[in-house]
Write a protein that holds these residues in place. Sequence first.
Motif, PDB file in Angstrom:
ATOM      1  N   MET A  86     -30.618  24.248   0.849  1.00 33.92           N
ATOM      2  CA  MET A  86     -30.153  24.142   2.228  1.00 33.92           C
ATOM      3  C   MET A  86     -29.941  22.686   2.622  1.00 33.92           C
ATOM      4  O   MET A  86     -30.838  21.862   2.446  1.00 33.92           O
ATOM      5  N   PRO A  87     -28.773  22.322   3.173  1.00 32.29           N
ATOM      6  CA  PRO A  87     -28.574  20.949   3.647  1.00 32.29           C
ATOM      7  C   PRO A  87     -29.524  20.635   4.798  1.00 32.29           C
ATOM      8  O   PRO A  87     -29.685  21.447   5.723  1.00 32.29           O
ATOM      9  N   PHE A 128     -23.763  19.012  12.714  1.00 36.27           N
ATOM     10  CA  PHE A 128     -23.407  19.718  11.481  1.00 36.27           C
ATOM     11  C   PHE A 128     -24.348  20.885  11.182  1.00 36.27           C
ATOM     12  O   PHE A 128     -24.346  21.426  10.073  1.00 36.27           O
ATOM     13  N   ASN A 129     -25.163  21.235  12.163  1.00 37.97           N
ATOM     14  CA  ASN A 129     -26.050  22.399  12.067  1.00 37.97           C
ATOM     15  C   ASN A 129     -27.015  22.310  10.881  1.00 37.97           C
ATOM     16  O   ASN A 129     -27.212  23.271  10.134  1.00 37.97           O
ATOM     17  N   ARG A 130     -27.624  21.144  10.719  1.00 37.73           N
ATOM     18  CA  ARG A 130     -28.632  20.948   9.675  1.00 37.73           C
ATOM     19  C   ARG A 130     -30.026  20.916  10.302  1.00 37.73           C
ATOM     20  O   ARG A 130     -30.227  20.237  11.315  1.00 37.73           O
ATOM     21  N   PRO A 131     -31.009  21.598   9.730  1.00 33.95           N
ATOM     22  CA  PRO A 131     -32.384  21.463  10.221  1.00 33.95           C
ATOM     23  C   PRO A 131     -32.922  20.062   9.952  1.00 33.95           C
ATOM     24  O   PRO A 131     -32.401  19.342   9.090  1.00 33.95           O
ATOM     25  N   PRO A 169     -33.384  23.730  14.007  1.00 30.24           N
ATOM     26  CA  PRO A 169     -34.820  23.759  13.717  1.00 30.24           C
ATOM     27  C   PRO A 169     -35.359  22.371  13.381  1.00 30.24           C
ATOM     28  O   PRO A 169     -34.695  21.585  12.704  1.00 30.24           O
ATOM     29  N   VAL A 170     -36.561  22.085  13.861  1.00 33.13           N
ATOM     30  CA  VAL A 170     -37.217  20.797  13.617  1.00 33.13           C
ATOM     31  C   VAL A 170     -38.645  21.058  13.147  1.00 33.13           C
ATOM     32  O   VAL A 170     -39.388  21.815  13.783  1.00 33.13           O
ATOM     33  N   LYS A 266     -36.311  30.882   8.155  1.00 37.85           N
ATOM     34  CA  LYS A 266     -36.802  31.748   9.228  1.00 37.85           C
ATOM     35  C   LYS A 266     -36.288  31.267  10.589  1.00 37.85           C
ATOM     36  O   LYS A 266     -35.817  32.061  11.412  1.00 37.85           O
ATOM     37  N   LYS A 267     -36.367  29.963  10.832  1.00 40.75           N
ATOM     38  CA  LYS A 267     -35.934  29.416  12.113  1.00 40.75           C
ATOM     39  C   LYS A 267     -34.419  29.464  12.288  1.00 40.75           C
ATOM     40  O   LYS A 267     -33.922  29.530  13.408  1.00 40.75           O
ATOM     41  N   ALA A 268     -33.687  29.419  11.177  1.00 42.80           N
ATOM     42  CA  ALA A 268     -32.222  29.476  11.252  1.00 42.80           C
ATOM     43  C   ALA A 268     -31.742  30.808  11.809  1.00 42.80           C
ATOM     44  O   ALA A 268     -30.638  30.896  12.356  1.00 42.80           O
TER      45      ALA A 268
END
Length: 286
Positions: A86-87, A128-131, A169-170, A266-268
């Motif tokens: 995952m990026p 860019f929708n990256r956690p 997500p953080v 999970k958070k995504a």
Amino acid sequence: MKMAAKTDNKKTPANADKKKAALESVAPEQKELTPYEIVCRSRDKTRPTAVKYIAGIVDGFIELHGDRGFADDAAIIGGIGRIGGMPVTVIGIEKGVDTADKIKHNFGGASPEGYRKALRLMKQAEKFNRPVLNIVDTSGAACGIGAEERGEAEAIAVNLMKMAGLKVPVLSLFIGEGGSGGALGLAVADEVWITETSTYSVISPEGCASILYKDSSKVREAAEALKLTAPELLKKKAVERVIEEKDFSDGYFAALKSDIAEFFKKKAAVPVEQLVAERYKRFRAF
């Protein structure tokens, strides 16, 4: 002058030897450590720093530099890579390993431009929708006239505000010391994880002893009063998970990498509005 002399006498080599003994006399696998012994462990120079965690957890890490305003703060390392395919965006506070490295990274004391760089990368992650994975290990933010002139408090405050509403997500992971606003500036997250001999507190035990007890020798009492250890933080719900450290082996990093990847997956799946609302609710509970 007499009072100053009295205080200085307590910072004797004998007192330093006691601190060293507290660190060396306890085996790494021993679980029943006093709060002060845990403080010593959190500062142990043999602990893996943020760079080691990034190497062990993140595949294909590419470091990104600068705050686009003043400078590139070496105390904060940030960039992009992959965790479990995952990026992700990864930001870590780096203390350094040897003397030259510690000086380069200002012993993990981040300046305003470091927190602004971190925020720039978090905004990029949102775009860019990256956690975001934040790795925290600092005794506190940089202290000095320059840092104050450039707005240290403002930079940290803006991070707190912006992170609360970040639409990705953080996760914040504490791997050593978690000191004051310097740590909190990267810790407004959906969850906070902490390794078992790391700490998280509003002030160092030494600072607390000097201010509250007016006696720097009462550092052990201060460490106890601050409730800065992982079990105490878990009890107060300041952290969600305590990570068993074991021996910081390849297996340790592999297991941690897997857990982080699972957390982000999970958070995504959580709707953005719910994700932000739950993060906000988490901090409003204190």
